[in-house]
Design a protein around this motif. Structure first.
Motif, mmCIF file in Angstrom:
data_model
loop_
_atom_site.group_PDB
_atom_site.id
_atom_site.type_symbol
_atom_site.label_atom_id
_atom_site.label_comp_id
_atom_site.label_asym_id
_atom_site.label_seq_id
_atom_site.Cartn_x
_atom_site.Cartn_y
_atom_site.Cartn_z
ATOM 1 N N ALA A 185 112.232 74.881 62.514
ATOM 2 C CA ALA A 185 112.666 73.507 62.794
ATOM 3 C C ALA A 185 111.739 72.611 61.807
ATOM 4 O O ALA A 185 112.514 71.657 61.405
ATOM 5 N N TYR A 186 110.492 72.816 61.568
ATOM 6 C CA TYR A 186 109.790 72.039 60.689
ATOM 7 C C TYR A 186 110.143 72.213 59.057
ATOM 8 O O TYR A 186 110.348 71.188 58.441
ATOM 9 N N THR A 187 110.615 73.296 58.654
ATOM 10 C CA THR A 187 111.078 73.550 57.341
ATOM 11 C C THR A 187 112.511 72.767 57.181
ATOM 12 O O THR A 187 112.794 72.293 55.945
ATOM 13 N N ASP A 188 113.048 72.632 58.067
ATOM 14 C CA ASP A 188 114.550 72.141 58.130
ATOM 15 C C ASP A 188 114.333 70.509 57.746
ATOM 16 O O ASP A 188 115.261 69.833 57.310
ATOM 17 N N VAL A 189 113.200 69.896 58.336
ATOM 18 C CA VAL A 189 112.798 68.235 57.789
ATOM 19 C C VAL A 189 112.462 68.484 56.580
ATOM 20 O O VAL A 189 113.207 67.338 55.907
ATOM 21 N N VAL A 190 111.921 69.164 55.944
ATOM 22 C CA VAL A 190 111.544 69.185 54.498
ATOM 23 C C VAL A 190 113.053 69.602 53.754
ATOM 24 O O VAL A 190 113.445 68.976 52.715
ATOM 25 N N GLN A 191 113.861 70.604 54.407
ATOM 26 C CA GLN A 191 115.058 70.766 53.698
ATOM 27 C C GLN A 191 115.899 69.540 53.608
ATOM 28 O O GLN A 191 116.473 69.621 52.413
ATOM 29 N N LEU A 192 116.419 68.831 54.664
ATOM 30 C CA LEU A 192 117.158 67.780 54.562
ATOM 31 C C LEU A 192 116.769 66.644 53.579
ATOM 32 O O LEU A 192 117.386 66.137 52.839
ATOM 33 N N PHE A 193 115.372 66.331 53.613
ATOM 34 C CA PHE A 193 114.768 65.416 52.378
ATOM 35 C C PHE A 193 115.007 65.842 51.138
ATOM 36 O O PHE A 193 115.193 65.250 50.093
ATOM 37 N N CYS A 194 114.864 67.505 50.803
ATOM 38 C CA CYS A 194 115.047 67.801 49.509
ATOM 39 C C CYS A 194 116.623 67.784 49.432
ATOM 40 O O CYS A 194 116.950 67.287 48.069
ATOM 41 N N ILE A 195 117.710 68.100 50.171
ATOM 42 C CA ILE A 195 119.015 67.943 49.740
ATOM 43 C C ILE A 195 119.401 66.436 49.521
ATOM 44 O O ILE A 195 120.214 66.033 48.477
ATOM 45 N N PHE A 196 118.968 65.712 50.419
ATOM 46 C CA PHE A 196 119.209 64.098 50.375
ATOM 47 C C PHE A 196 118.593 63.636 48.918
ATOM 48 O O PHE A 196 119.330 62.838 48.285
ATOM 49 N N LEU A 197 117.512 63.653 48.553
ATOM 50 C CA LEU A 197 116.901 63.070 47.566
ATOM 51 C C LEU A 197 117.496 63.993 46.375
ATOM 52 O O LEU A 197 117.767 63.224 45.348
ATOM 53 N N GLY A 198 117.468 65.190 46.284
ATOM 54 C CA GLY A 198 117.909 65.746 45.043
ATOM 55 C C GLY A 198 119.289 65.737 44.731
ATOM 56 O O GLY A 198 119.647 65.603 43.395
ATOM 57 N N LEU A 199 120.042 65.670 45.468
ATOM 58 C CA LEU A 199 121.562 65.452 45.319
ATOM 59 C C LEU A 199 121.881 63.949 44.991
ATOM 60 O O LEU A 199 122.528 63.578 44.135
ATOM 61 N N TRP A 200 121.326 62.968 45.682
ATOM 62 C CA TRP A 200 121.651 61.611 45.545
ATOM 63 C C TRP A 200 120.898 61.207 44.144
ATOM 64 O O TRP A 200 121.402 60.333 43.455
ATOM 65 N N ILE A 201 119.999 61.658 43.750
ATOM 66 C CA ILE A 201 119.323 61.164 42.690
ATOM 67 C C ILE A 201 120.063 61.921 41.388
ATOM 68 O O ILE A 201 120.219 60.845 40.339
ATOM 69 N N SER A 202 120.893 62.778 41.713
ATOM 70 C CA SER A 202 121.547 63.506 40.568
ATOM 71 C C SER A 202 122.894 62.938 40.115
ATOM 72 O O SER A 202 123.522 62.735 39.116
ATOM 73 N N VAL A 203 123.494 62.495 41.341
ATOM 74 C CA VAL A 203 124.927 61.951 41.248
ATOM 75 C C VAL A 203 125.147 60.686 40.240
ATOM 76 O O VAL A 203 126.090 61.032 39.599
ATOM 77 N N PRO A 204 124.336 59.752 40.262
ATOM 78 C CA PRO A 204 124.641 58.578 39.167
ATOM 79 C C PRO A 204 124.644 59.341 37.708
ATOM 80 O O PRO A 204 125.313 58.678 36.832
ATOM 81 N N PHE A 205 123.552 60.273 37.653
ATOM 82 C CA PHE A 205 123.386 60.492 36.138
ATOM 83 C C PHE A 205 124.613 61.408 35.671
ATOM 84 O O PHE A 205 125.152 61.473 34.590
ATOM 85 N N ALA A 206 125.078 62.318 36.777
ATOM 86 C CA ALA A 206 126.337 62.884 36.448
ATOM 87 C C ALA A 206 127.508 62.035 36.244
ATOM 88 O O ALA A 206 128.453 62.256 35.281
ATOM 89 N N MET A 207 127.734 61.099 37.036
ATOM 90 C CA MET A 207 128.740 60.334 36.770
ATOM 91 C C MET A 207 128.897 59.323 35.527
ATOM 92 O O MET A 207 129.898 59.155 34.926
#
Length: 578
Positions: A185-207
């Motif tokens: 449960a607690y690692t899932d909190v870190v997990q979602l933050f990782c996915i949210f930040l990691g992907l959303w930071i990357s999308v503008p550069f890729a576009m």
């Protein structure tokens, strides 16, 4: 072979963060649980998971490597596109339906695992049979996670995919041993933050990469490949509906889902968590859809990836890490890939823990060792974590598509367990005879329909079948939904037929060899009294753990049916008198 030091450092940093949180959560579990309820704390987390952590962990139950990588793959592959990326909508609807109809009865009756109601009503043998598709579903899901994680790591540090799958599985399996539901449960909190930040930071550069065409243009016009919005041909509409119902209804009867439901501090909270997770699934799918669209809008010959493009190299399942690697600046790509890798790793332990929980409780403890100590159950769970982790690894190495693994993981659960769950919770009068008949009918209809991903040729050719380029027969007819409905109706009809035959005297009581109708209170029947009265479950599981979150004791936490059954059992009354 090239070796990207920056990528390795990114993975190590994010892995250490996940591992630190997992160890802290395991330490917390050890210090908050008593000596006698360690296994309970591992399975349901003491039933005190709050709204914030519960919302994150239930969302992360679905948002893992298979979800992110599989959605991007479906959007990218020509001929499929967004129209066939059904998982975000399908699994979101499954969480909504689960919250509306299934979460409250399961949580309010004080169950520990998803298989408990089956063993109460149908007996321990039927519980063992239902464990098989439940286990296979969890293993397919874990295999999809391992496959996605291995593909991501192979892009980051340029090593063989099979080697990266094995290494990833070892890391995730060993991490699961650290500690139960609290760690997950607690690692899932870190997990979602990782996915949210990691992907959303990357999308503008890729576009903004020069080789990428406007995704609005490629959505409806063919530039480098067919439009990424995709389309559904009239011939494929029934296949689309079959898969959609499979994801929506087949996404409900999972131990990974009900483990969160049963760990909630109240039945109402379990429903709220389901709705929050449905919204979270949709939000977390957006960057994956955009990355798939970017992959379909890229002139790959103008990038360091070169020619041919990923789909021609049969690397479509790795389109997400490929986009991050080749279309983003180095520091951005490694941050995104490292974050996604760490996030995916923390998803793998969820399925493995679910499978080991069902085996340790419903198979080992309730069926064979009802007097097993808590320490013994904990060790059984640890051993099965290793075994199930190895099995999921083997499946990940043999499967050809992440999305294929995804569908397979819901297949058996949808056809076999979902109709049984409907009957056991909502249809009064069903019994073991109907459950076995429905199980067998559904299984036979599914197997005889064939499976292209397993190269299993069909024995029944439904209307609309065709042969693909690999000489594999594919069914257009919605035979999976047909198998599910047949299983459900067979369960109901055979149950009522058996009940009528025995109660009317047409069949003598001695023929009730399963003790399902005449001998209702037999020892063979894993009834409610067994689950509540024995040492296998401490009664405080049925009492409020956190009163400030509960509604009322009688409506939220007490297994009223179980206590009524205890009162009516002469054997238990005598035991109490002694």
């Amino acid at each position: 072979m090239a070796f990207h030091v920056e990528g390795l450092v990114a993975i190590v940093v994010f892995y250490l963060a996940i591992l630190a949180v997992g160890i802290w959560a395991a330490w917390k579990t050890k210090n908050t649980s008593s000596e006698g309820d360690r296994s309970e704390a591992i399975i349901v987390g003491g039933r005190d998971i709050g709204l914030l952590v519960g919302g994150f962990t239930m969302t992360a139950t679905w948002v893992g490597g298979g979800y992110i990588n599989g959605t991007a793959e479906a959007v990218y592959v020509p001929g499929y596109g967004l129209a066939w990326a059904q998982a975000p909508i399908g699994y979101s609807l499954s969480l909504i339906l689960g919250g509306l109809f299934f979460a409250k009865p399961m949580r309010s009756r004080g169950y520990v695992t998803m298989l408990d109601p089956f063993q109460q009503l149908y007996g321990k043998r039927m519980g063992g049979l239902l464990f098989i598709p439940a286990l296979m579903g969890e293993m397919f899901w874990a295999a999809a996670i391992f496959s996605a994680l291995g593909a991501t790591i192979s892009v980051i540090i340029d090593i063989n995919v099979n080697i990266s799958v094995i290494i990833s599985a070892l890391i995730a399996t060993m991490y699961t041993l650290v500690g139960g539901l609290y760690s997950v449960a607690y690692t899932d909190v870190v997990q979602l933050f990782c996915i949210f930040l990691g992907l959303w930071i990357s999308v503008p550069f890729a576009m903004s990469h020069p080789a990428v065409t406007d995704i609005g243009l490629t959505a409806v016009h063919q530039v480098y490949q067919a439009p990424w919005l995709g389309s559904i041909n009239s011939l494929d509409i029934y296949t689309w509906l079959d898969n959609f119902f499979l994801l929506t209804l087949g996404g409900i009867p999972w131990q990974a889902y009900f483990q969160r439901v049963l760990s909630s501090s109240s039945a109402t909270y379990a429903q709220v968590l389901s709705f929050l997770a449905a919204f979270g699934c949709l939000v977390m799918a957006i960057p994956a859809v955009l990355i798939g669209a970017i992959g379909a809008s890229t002139a790959w010959n103008q990038t360091d990836y070169g020619v041919p493009d990923p789909k021609s190299k049969k690397e479509a399942d790795m389109i997400l890490p490929i986009v991050l690697q080749y279309l983003c600046p180095v520091y951005i790509s490694f941050f995104g890939l490292g974050a996604v890798s760490a996030a995916v790793m923390s998803s793998a332990d969820s399925s493995i823990l679910s499978a080991s929980s069902m085996f340790a409780r419903n198979i080992y403890q309730l069926s064979f060792r009802q007097n097993a100590s808590d320490r013994e159950i904990v060790w059984v769970m640890r051993i099965t974590v290793l075994l199930f982790g190895a099995s999921a690894t083997a499946m990940a190495l043999l499967a050809s598509s992440v999305y294929g693994l995804w569908y397979l993981s819901s297949d058996l659960v949808y056809i076999i367990i979902f109709p049984q769950l409907l009957c056991v919770l909502f249809i009064k009068g069903t019994n073991t005879y109907g459950a076995i008949a429905g199980y067998l009918f559904g299984l036979v209809l599914r197997i005889t329909g064939g499976e292209p991903y397993l190269y299993l040729q069909p024995l029944i050719y439904y209307p609309g079948w065709y042969q693909d380029d690999n000489n594999i027969y594919v069914q257009r007819f919605p035979f999976k939904t047909l198998a599910m409905l047949t299983s459900f109706l067979t369960n109901v009809m055979v149950s009522y037929l058996a009940k009528y035959l025995f109660e009317s005297g047409t069949l003598p009581p001695k023929l009730d060899f399963l003790d399902a109708v005449v001998a209702r209170y037999s020892r063979e029947h894993m009834d409610k009294a067994t689950l509540v009265k024995s040492d296998n479950i401490v009664l405080n599981e049925l009492a409020p753990v956190n009163p400030r979150h509960s509604l009322t004791l009688s409506s939220t936490f007490t297994n009223k049916e179980a206590f009524n059954y205890v009162d009516s059992s002469p054997e238990l009354s005598n035991t109490e008198d002694n």
